[in-house]
Write a protein that holds these residues in place. Structure first.
Motif, PDB file in Angstrom:
ATOM      1  N   ASP A  98       0.843  -1.210   0.000  1.00 58.79           N
ATOM      2  CA  ASP A  98       0.000   0.000   0.000  1.00 58.79           C
ATOM      3  C   ASP A  98       0.875   1.256   0.000  1.00 58.79           C
ATOM      4  N   GLU A  99       1.938   1.256   0.782  1.00 60.02           N
ATOM      5  CA  GLU A  99       2.852   2.402   0.814  1.00 60.02           C
ATOM      6  C   GLU A  99       3.508   2.623  -0.552  1.00 60.02           C
ATOM      7  N   ILE A 100       3.867   1.526  -1.198  1.00 57.74           N
ATOM      8  CA  ILE A 100       4.499   1.613  -2.518  1.00 57.74           C
ATOM      9  C   ILE A 100       3.551   2.254  -3.524  1.00 57.74           C
ATOM     10  N   VAL A 101       2.299   1.805  -3.546  1.00 57.02           N
ATOM     11  CA  VAL A 101       1.309   2.351  -4.473  1.00 57.02           C
ATOM     12  C   VAL A 101       1.101   3.845  -4.209  1.00 57.02           C
ATOM     13  N   GLN A 102       0.985   4.206  -2.950  1.00 55.19           N
ATOM     14  CA  GLN A 102       0.783   5.616  -2.593  1.00 55.19           C
ATOM     15  C   GLN A 102       1.973   6.463  -3.035  1.00 55.19           C
ATOM     16  N   LEU A 103       3.193   5.946  -2.854  1.00 52.66           N
ATOM     17  CA  LEU A 103       4.389   6.674  -3.263  1.00 52.66           C
ATOM     18  C   LEU A 103       4.372   6.978  -4.754  1.00 52.66           C
ATOM     19  N   PHE A 104       4.053   5.976  -5.558  1.00 53.04           N
ATOM     20  CA  PHE A 104       4.013   6.170  -7.012  1.00 53.04           C
ATOM     21  C   PHE A 104       2.908   7.150  -7.414  1.00 53.04           C
TER      22      PHE A 104
END
Length: 427
Positions: free
Chosen positions: A392-398
């Motif tokens: 979830d953090e990865i998706v938000q970062l992108f």
């Protein structure tokens, strides 16, 4: 009942190449020869003696039991000759240093002076070369080649006649009559003759139904039938201009050119040569691992990048992407069983680990696989809460930053160490 074809895909070895009732060639005779220090230099840079020796030592580690029979060397400059002498001083049986020269007496004298007993002699054979490059006639050019060959035989020097541009040459009226004259000279002086078939512009095709000169199966077959040359004395040297170099080298093996002339990473003129590492995998697939050591191949990229060569990421076997995935479905398969998306175990055979790169398209499976590699734990599940939170953090970062490139390991460690504190020591 599972059908995994273990006799073909053993995983701990390269995939086996099974040839049933073939009879066109004796595949027990196949071998490799190297031209990294010759054609590779031409297509890349002028190597120092130290760099050339590092490459040669690696070749010896891979093929020193006889799978790599020889390596070609220049003799034109003081540095060329120093490298040739340094290789000779190693005293290795394989790969044997072999000179590469033009068909003239000055070059032949260099071979005698340095003390080598074998030379590849460039003998351009197509009318494109005879007429347009030399501005001459067939008889004059062929006569010059024969005079140099005879002088080499008189000196006891084995020659490998390199028929440049043979895939655009007149087989019936030039190539075969010339080879027959060379064979007569070889027999008269009792000195071995070998023949190299260079597909100089990469126009060859690996299909039996394509006639010569472009059809490699037909070309090799006709030369064998018309000259009675032994398979082990016929070499194929391909270029990759039209993308068929590996297929053409395999076809040459299957139809009786036992020697496959290659370079590490396929470096060479224009689009390059046939990559040694790929043919080494296929060699092991045909003959097994008894006389070839694939493990040193895993060090090739590092060595060449240290010398300034940029290894393409997508290169088969040794490119960074060769055993690395960004796709979620591939990562999921690797997580469940590496054999789902790998033809063999690259770490076991080459010392190259399987890896993933993380983007939103990589999914939770790639995150779990990355964690598994970093932590050395097999129990990590893509369905765990921690993996979901990391993803979830990865998706938000992108989404927030508009990022397009995969995360680095350092960036992944920064995110993942919040949920797996043991990763902090790796940062």
């Amino acid at each position: 009942m599972d059908r995994l074809f273990r006799d073909v895909f053993p995983f701990s070895e390269p995939p086996k190449i099974k040839v049933v009732n073939w009879g066109k060639a004796d595949l027990s005779k196949i071998y490799l020869t190297d031209t990294t220090l010759r054609d590779g230099q031409q297509g890349w840079k002028y190597l120092t003696v130290e760099e050339g020796l590092e490459i040669y030592e690696l070749l010896h580690e891979i093929g020193g039991k006889g799978s790599i029979r020889s390596t070609e060397v220049f003799l034109y400059t003081a540095r060329d000759r120093a490298l040739a002498k340094a290789i000779m001083e190693k005293g290795y049986e394989y790969p044997k240093p072999v000179a590469w020269i033009r068909a003239n007496l000055q070059d032949l004298n260099l071979v005698s002076e340095i003390g080598l007993d074998e030379a590849v002699v460039l003998m351009s054979i197509s009318d494109y070369h005879i007429v347009y490059k030399f501005n001459s006639t067939r008889d004059v050019v062929i006569g010059k080649y024969l005079s140099v060959a005879e002088e080499a035989f008189k000196r006891g020097i084995t020659i490998k006649a390199s028929l440049e541009d043979v895939t655009r040459a007149d087989l019936d009226n030039v190539v075969i009559p010339f080879l027959q004259k060379l064979i007569n000279l070889s027999e008269r002086y009792g000195v071995k003759l070998k023949v190299k078939l260079p597909d100089t512009l990469g126009v060859g095709m690996p299909f039996e139904f394509v006639p010569p000169p472009r059809g490699i199966p037909a070309l090799v077959t006709r030369i064998r039938e018309e000259t009675n040359l032994r398979e082990e004395d016929i070499e194929f040297h391909g270029h990759n201009d039209l993308g068929l170099v590996v297929a053409n080298h395999l076809a040459a093996w299957f139809y009786g050119a036992a020697s496959s002339n290659v370079t590490l990473l396929g470096i060479g003129e224009r689009a390059g040569n046939c990559p040694l590492e790929v043919m080494a995998i296929h060699y092991a697939g045909i003959k097994g691992l008894s006389d070839i050591n694939l493990r040193p191949l895993g060090r090739v990229r590092e060595l060449f990048e240290k010398m300034g060569y940029r290894v393409p990421d997508h290169l088969p076997i040794l490119g960074k992407n060769a055993f690395r995935t960004k796709a979620g479905i591939h990562a999921d398969g690797l997580l469940k069983n590496p054999e789902v998306y790998l033809p063999f175990d690259p770490y076991y055979l080459l010392g190259i680990p399987v890896s993933v790169e993380i983007t939103p398209h990589s999914g939770r499976a790639a995150v779990a696989f990355w964690l598994k590699q970093m932590l050395g734990e097999d129990s990590i599940s893509k369905d765990s809460q921690a993996v979901q939170q990391i993803f979830d953090e990865i998706v938000q970062l992108f989404e927030k930053t508009g990022r397009t490139q995969p995360l680095t390991d350092e960036e992944m460690l920064e995110i993942a160490s919040k949920y797996y504190p043991q990763l902090r020591k790796k940062r």
